[in-house]
Design an enzyme around this catalytic site. Structure first.
Site, PDB file in Angstrom:
ATOM      1  N   GLU A 210      50.841  27.009  74.306  1.00 14.47           N
ATOM      2  CA  GLU A 210      49.813  27.980  73.896  1.00 14.47           C
ATOM      3  C   GLU A 210      48.483  27.657  74.570  1.00 14.47           C
ATOM      4  O   GLU A 210      47.765  28.547  75.053  1.00 14.47           O
ATOM      5  CB  GLU A 210      49.608  27.951  72.377  1.00 14.47           C
ATOM      6  CG  GLU A 210      50.789  28.418  71.556  1.00 14.47           C
ATOM      7  CD  GLU A 210      51.607  27.252  71.043  1.00 14.47           C
ATOM      8  OE1 GLU A 210      51.866  26.305  71.833  1.00 14.47           O
ATOM      9  OE2 GLU A 210      52.004  27.286  69.865  1.00 14.47           O
ATOM     10  N   GLY A 265      47.375  13.286  67.212  1.00 14.81           N
ATOM     11  CA  GLY A 265      46.762  14.608  67.406  1.00 14.81           C
ATOM     12  C   GLY A 265      45.962  15.055  66.198  1.00 14.81           C
ATOM     13  O   GLY A 265      44.827  15.519  66.309  1.00 14.81           O
ATOM     14  N   GLU A 351      52.157  18.030  58.267  1.00 13.77           N
ATOM     15  CA  GLU A 351      52.724  17.518  59.521  1.00 13.77           C
ATOM     16  C   GLU A 351      52.928  16.006  59.417  1.00 13.77           C
ATOM     17  O   GLU A 351      53.880  15.458  59.966  1.00 13.77           O
ATOM     18  CB  GLU A 351      51.829  17.865  60.724  1.00 13.77           C
ATOM     19  CG  GLU A 351      52.532  17.621  62.052  1.00 13.77           C
ATOM     20  CD  GLU A 351      51.800  18.209  63.255  1.00 13.77           C
ATOM     21  OE1 GLU A 351      52.229  19.252  63.761  1.00 13.77           O
ATOM     22  OE2 GLU A 351      50.803  17.608  63.695  1.00 13.77           O
TER      23      GLU A 351
HETATM   24  O1  F6P Z   1      52.399  21.024  66.863  1.00 14.07           O
HETATM   25  C1  F6P Z   1      52.528  19.693  67.201  1.00 14.07           C
HETATM   26  C2  F6P Z   1      51.324  19.139  67.857  1.00 14.07           C
HETATM   27  O2  F6P Z   1      51.783  18.137  68.694  1.00 14.07           O
HETATM   28  C3  F6P Z   1      50.284  18.601  66.892  1.00 14.07           C
HETATM   29  O3  F6P Z   1      50.607  17.379  66.348  1.00 14.07           O
HETATM   30  C4  F6P Z   1      49.083  18.597  67.750  1.00 14.07           C
HETATM   31  O4  F6P Z   1      47.908  18.465  67.012  1.00 14.07           O
HETATM   32  C5  F6P Z   1      49.218  19.940  68.421  1.00 14.07           C
HETATM   33  O5  F6P Z   1      50.605  20.089  68.621  1.00 14.07           O
HETATM   34  C6  F6P Z   1      48.481  20.088  69.713  1.00 14.07           C
HETATM   35  O6  F6P Z   1      48.934  19.172  70.660  1.00 14.07           O
HETATM   36  P1  F6P Z   1      48.125  18.852  71.953  1.00 14.07           P
HETATM   37  O7  F6P Z   1      46.812  18.304  71.546  1.00 14.07           O
HETATM   38  O8  F6P Z   1      48.948  17.851  72.690  1.00 14.07           O
HETATM   39  O9  F6P Z   1      47.971  20.126  72.723  1.00 14.07           O
END
Ligand code: F6P
Length: 547
Positions: A210, A265, A351
């Site tokens: 995304e 995260g 989570e």
């Molecule tokens: O949805 C899982 C996840 O890995 C979360 O733990 C994290 O905060 C989010 O996606 C965003 O991940 P990233 O910072 O790697 O884009």
């Protein structure tokens, strides 16, 4: 550290007491337990916590504390603060506490602290330049708008802090883009001028689909505004723990704010992921936010178990998961500035603790991770509070009250606080519908009146926690967030799960990559697909042919 016999015995004792207390009268406990107030209220790092309104007899608190002891919560906390690999499935530490202040328990704490300070200084230099208009975009214009692109932990914490602590007259406005829905992009960028906009792309992994697509769309938006190539360097920076991938995507090192893999995260607000918040509220106030979280860290480490706010909050949550049949916790923030608290807590708690397998790879024998829901008071009172007062299940509620500005001719702030107290009181006392009551008499003595009285009755005896912030300042906000973080970690230790991984969310990401090509009308549909799924895909293709 497998579960010991004493751990299992302590669990059995807590479970036995919880079952026996499932109908305990909170009003009676408040009336009869002389030391209830002393034992179940405390102030930690500027956050006042009142846990008196639970179906928790004082004696059961001792059993809960014994369970924490048997589960070696103190040892596990020490392991986290000393940098051991407490995220045991990914074999890495969870060291977000090192981002908010010196951690004496940490072996190479000096080196880590120096690096953290270095990153903070660089962030502060950049934030100051943006805020003071010294950071100029490609056309020489100062930056007036930030678009922060990130999702999950790379979004929720910064947004919460920006909303909570931004002051009127801030030189920079901040918007957030997380959802991959193109409408979210349109909304986030509506009315912005590329020449005065800075995009911050935050992704720990630099692999989140995304975020990558939204970042690409933002780059295109800049290019359409005549800002591309090296001109983009004044308008787009990245925050990541995967600098190699970020460099590969074309960002120069000077535009990158890195952080370490040992920052989970959902705990990354305190790292460079907090950059938009630092720009919005200013470096000084961001440091005060860190200081508040650090004060809660030290309280968590140093306060004795019976006076330890994160531990008590976790134990009461555990108690409710055993004593009540509800499996949810509502969080209602009586503070518009904290309107995103519930969303942040959803990720933090669900989570982190939405797990069913223990450290030994065995199923956890207890219910974990209640559903977190709620929103802002007073809005919720005109919506889901009906279910809280009269639904069949008793859902525990956290009332998070931050005192608003008292200088208001309409006294709306006073009404806000009074509403929080009134709702808590209503959940406790309920409304009697029996014929002898004035309420029932008012409804009428005939059959219709009796029916109506039954409909109007509220059972009461519904548990709640009050968290009071006498001011919503950076220190108290930092302390509040750290309080909930440590509550979550303690629950994970009590359940013997890994609160720092998130394998469950990975599966959907993999399947999305497999499914997306099937939306393309040119792709053959595999015969192996069940008829219902083929039909759905056919409908989607027909309804949506041009992409
Ligand atoms: O949805 C899982 C996840 O890995 C979360 O733990 C994290 O905060 C989010 O996606 C965003 O991940 P990233 O910072 O790697 O884009």
């Amino acid at each position: 550290m497998s579960r010991s016999p004493s751990w299992s015995r302590a669990w059995d004792e807590v479970a036995r007491l919880a079952a026996a207390s499932s109908d305990a009268s909170i009003a009676a406990l408040l009336r009869d337990e002389a030391d209830r107030h002393q034992r179940l209220t405390l102030e930690a790092a500027g956050v006042y916590l009142d846990l008196t309104h639970h179906r928790l007899p004082g004696g059961a608190l001792d059993a809960l504390l014994a369970l924490a002891d048997a589960a070696q919560v103190g040892e596990r906390r020490a392991a986290m603060f000393s940098g051991e690999a407490v995220n045991f499935t990914e074999e890495r530490p969870a060291l977000h506490v090192a981002l908010r202040g010196p951690v004496p328990e940490l072996c190479d704490g000096g080196a880590i602290a120096a690096e953290v300070q270095g990153t903070l200084a660089r962030m502060a230099g950049f934030a100051g330049a943006v805020r003071e208009g010294r950071w100029r975009g490609a056309t020489g214009q100062p930056i007036r708008d930030i678009v922060h692109i990130g999702i999950g932990g790379s979004h929720l914490g910064p947004q919460l802090v920006v909303e909570a602590l931004s002051e009127a007259g801030s030189p920079v406005r901040c918007r957030f883009l997380s959802n991959v829905d193109p409408r979210a992009f349109e909304r986030a960028l509506q009315g912005l001028e590329p020449a005065g906009t800075l995009a911050i792309v935050a992704s720990k992994s630099w692999r989140t689909d995304e975020t990558a697509r939204n970042a690409s769309a933002v780059r295109r938006w800049f290019a359409d505004g005549g800002i591309a190539g090296t001109a983009l360097h004044g308008h787009l920076v990245g925050v990541t723990a995967n600098t190699a991938a970020a460099l590969e995507s074309g960002l120069p090192e000077s535009s990158l704010f890195p952080f370490h893999d040992w920052v989970g995260g959902r705990y990354s607000l305190w790292s460079a992921v907090g950059l938009p918040a630092m720009i919005a509220i200013g470096p000084q106030r961001f440091r005060r936010l860190l200081a508040g979280a650090h004060a809660m860290d030290r309280h968590f480490v140093e306060a004795p178990p019976a006076r330890n706010a994160p531990l008590l909050l976790a134990l009461v949550s555990l108690w409710n998961s055993l004593a009540l049949a509800s499996d949810t916790e509502a969080v209602v923030a009586y503070s518009d500035a904290l309107r995103s608290l519930t969303a942040w807590l959803q990720q933090l708690q669900m989570e982190s603790n939405g797990k069913r397998i223990d450290r030994d790879g065995e199923p956890v024998p207890w219910p974990t991770a209640p559903v977190i829901w709620g929103g802002a008071g007073t809005d919720g009172q005109h919506s889901y509070f009906q279910a809280l007062h009269q639904g069949t299940a008793a859902h525990p509620v956290d009332f998070v009250v931050a005192l608003p500005d008292a200088r208001d001719p309409e006294r709306r702030g006073r009404a806000l606080v009074a509403n929080a107290l009134a709702q808590r009181e209503a959940l406790l006392v309920g409304r009697d519908g029996s014929p002898a009551t004035a309420d029932a008499r008012a409804a009428g003595a005939d059959a219709r009146g009796r029916r109506l009285a039954a409909h109007r009755a509220c059972p009461g005896n519904r548990p709640s926690t009050l968290l009071l912030l006498e001011r919503l300042d950076p220190e108290r906000l930092g302390a509040l967030l750290a309080l909930y973080e440590h509550k979550t970690a303690v629950l994970g230790w009590l359940w013997d799960i890994d609160s720092f991984d998130q394998w469950g969310v990975e599966l959907g990401k993999v399947l999305a990559a497999d499914i997306e090509p099937l939306l393309d009308p040119g792709q053959p549909l595999p015969d192996s697909l069940p008829a219902a799924r083929r039909e759905l895909l056919r409908r989607l293709r027909a309804a949506w042919p041009a992409r």
